[in-house]
Structures are given as C-alpha cells and as structure tokens.
Design an enzyme around this catalytic site. Structure first.
Site: not given
Ligand code: NAG
Length: 250
Positions: A35, A147
């Site tokens: 991100d 993640d």
C-alpha cells in the site's frame, strides 16, 4: 519427583529463558499487499528496537527522522514504505521479506521487528520457506495472519501508491489482491519491478497460501534493510559460551 523450593527458584530463570526463546509458532494464513504506506512499526517505540522500521520519502530516499514523519497515507504525510522492503529469493527454497502480522494472544509490542519462518503448506509452494520480519500490523487481520508485503499485491484501504508513484486511484489491478499477471509488472515503477516479478517467479503467483510458522532469529540481511532489530528478543541473542549449570545441595 518433588524438588525443594530452593531448587525450583534456582532453575526458574533457565526455564523461563527456554520458554521465551521458543517464541510463537503455529499454523496461519497469508494474504498480500503493497500500500506504499509507512508501516506501523516505523513509529517510535513500537517494538523493542532502538530504531523504528526504516521509511522513505516520496522519492524513495531513506528518511532519518527518528520515525516521526507523518505517513504518506495521511494528507500531507511524507513517510512511505521503502522499495527496498520488497521480498527477494535467497535461493529456490527460501525467500526473505516483510509482512503485516497478527499473532494470536500477542501484541504489536511483541511482534514489531520479530521474524517468523513461514513454511508454505499449500500448492504450488508446499515445503518452500520464507522468513518475514513483522513491520506492520492491521486491524483487519485475523489470528496468526501474515499479510506479506509484495509490490502489486493490492493497495488496500489506505493506498499511498497514488500519492507516491502516481498509481491508478484504486492501485494497480484489484484494490485487494492487486495485479493478476507478471506482464503487468513491466508497467511498474523501476524500484518496484523486481519485487513485483518475485511474486510470479519464486512465489509462483500463489493465492494466499496457508503456512506453518515459527519465530526465528532475524537474518542480518533483513535487519540491514529494515534497520530494525529487537533488543530483548531472546531468540535473537547468540549464546556467548557454555551456560553455567545451577548447583544445589540436596
Ligand atoms: C537456501 O538458503 C537458506 C538460507 O540461507 C539456507 O539455509 C538453505 O540451506 C539454502 N538452500 C539451498 C537449497 O541452497
């Protein structure tokens, strides 16, 4: 066998050492993301490391800010994830990288900058291993969830990649999960291409494979890039010599 209290007191520290050194382990799930945001363990005093996780400015240049710069995910923030924190293949069966982590029964203070060896338990990666350092956390992560940070893995809720690299407003590919083929990596910013290709080469384009995990000492090759190493991580300490065996009088 019953041991006298004095004996128990004498051996207790050794027992605790052994338990602490064992660290966390279990089975877990993985997802993927990139991100571009400043990772959570990059704020000061998150884990027990003298330095927070290294971040970079909008031009991917390392910040030396003590961890105090606002995240690129916030308006006007200028701290982003460094492209150097993309995963790489050590060899055919081992890769190194970073992840946002949630360990059941633990907390960020315990996992920030700790390292976990993941053994993939699903095709096409079965048996391959990856060591990830926890640099981030996430309110949306379930128990024992890794993640894994990989460019092109989805910009998620916060997306700083549009701000940092001019990515499309929902990021490259799907907002969650990212791109779907290696050819899309060729359109990536130069600094992110190798990490993007890794996903389709070493990682074989695997889709959120399950893992077994155990905490391990962080490889120096990882901490050299993240600049973050836990001080009190028993598992991280190299024994300096034979340990004294406690003596007692029956
Ligand atoms: C791959 O690298 C890891 C970490 O350095 C090492 O432990 C392992 O033996 C290597 N495996 C092969 C097949 O070279």
């Amino acid at each position: 066998m019953r041991l006298p209290l004095a004996t128990l007191v004498a051996i207790l520290p050794f027992y605790l050492d052994a338990v602490l050194a064992q660290g966390s382990q279990g089975s877990g799930k993985t997802t993927r993301y990139w991100d571009c945001c400043k990772p959570s363990c990059a704020w000061p005093r998150k884990g027990n490391s003298p330095n927070p996780v290294q971040t970079c400015d909008k031009n991917d240049r390392p910040l030396n800010d003590g961890g105090n710069t606002k995240s690129g995910c916030e308006n006007g923030g200028n701290a982003f994830m460094c492209s150097s924190q993309a995963p790489w293949a050590v060899n055919e069966t081992m890769a190194y990288g970073w992840a946002a982590v949630n360990i059941a029964g633990s907390n960020e203070a315990n996992w920030c900058c700790a390292c976990y060896e993941l053994t993939f338990t699903q095709a096409p990666l079965t048996g391959k291993k990856m060591i990830v350092q926890a640099t981030n956390t996430g309110g949306d992560l379930g128990n024992n969830h890794f993640d894994i940070a990989m460019p092109g893995g989805g910009v998620g809720i916060f997306n700083a990649c549009t701000n940092q690299y001019g990515a499309p407003s929902n990021g490259w590919g799907q907002r969650y999960g990212g791109i779907g083929s290696k050819s899309e990596c060729s359109g990536f910013p130069a600094a992110l291409k190798a990490g993007c290709n890794w996903r389709f080469d070493w990682f074989k384009g695997a889709d959120n494979p399950n893992v077994n995990f155990k905490q391990v000492a962080c490889p120096a090759a990882i901490t050299a890039k993240s600049n973050c190493a836990r001080q009190n991580d028993a598992i991280n300490q190299t024994p300096t010599g034979p340990r004294e065996v406690p003596t007692w009088v029956p």
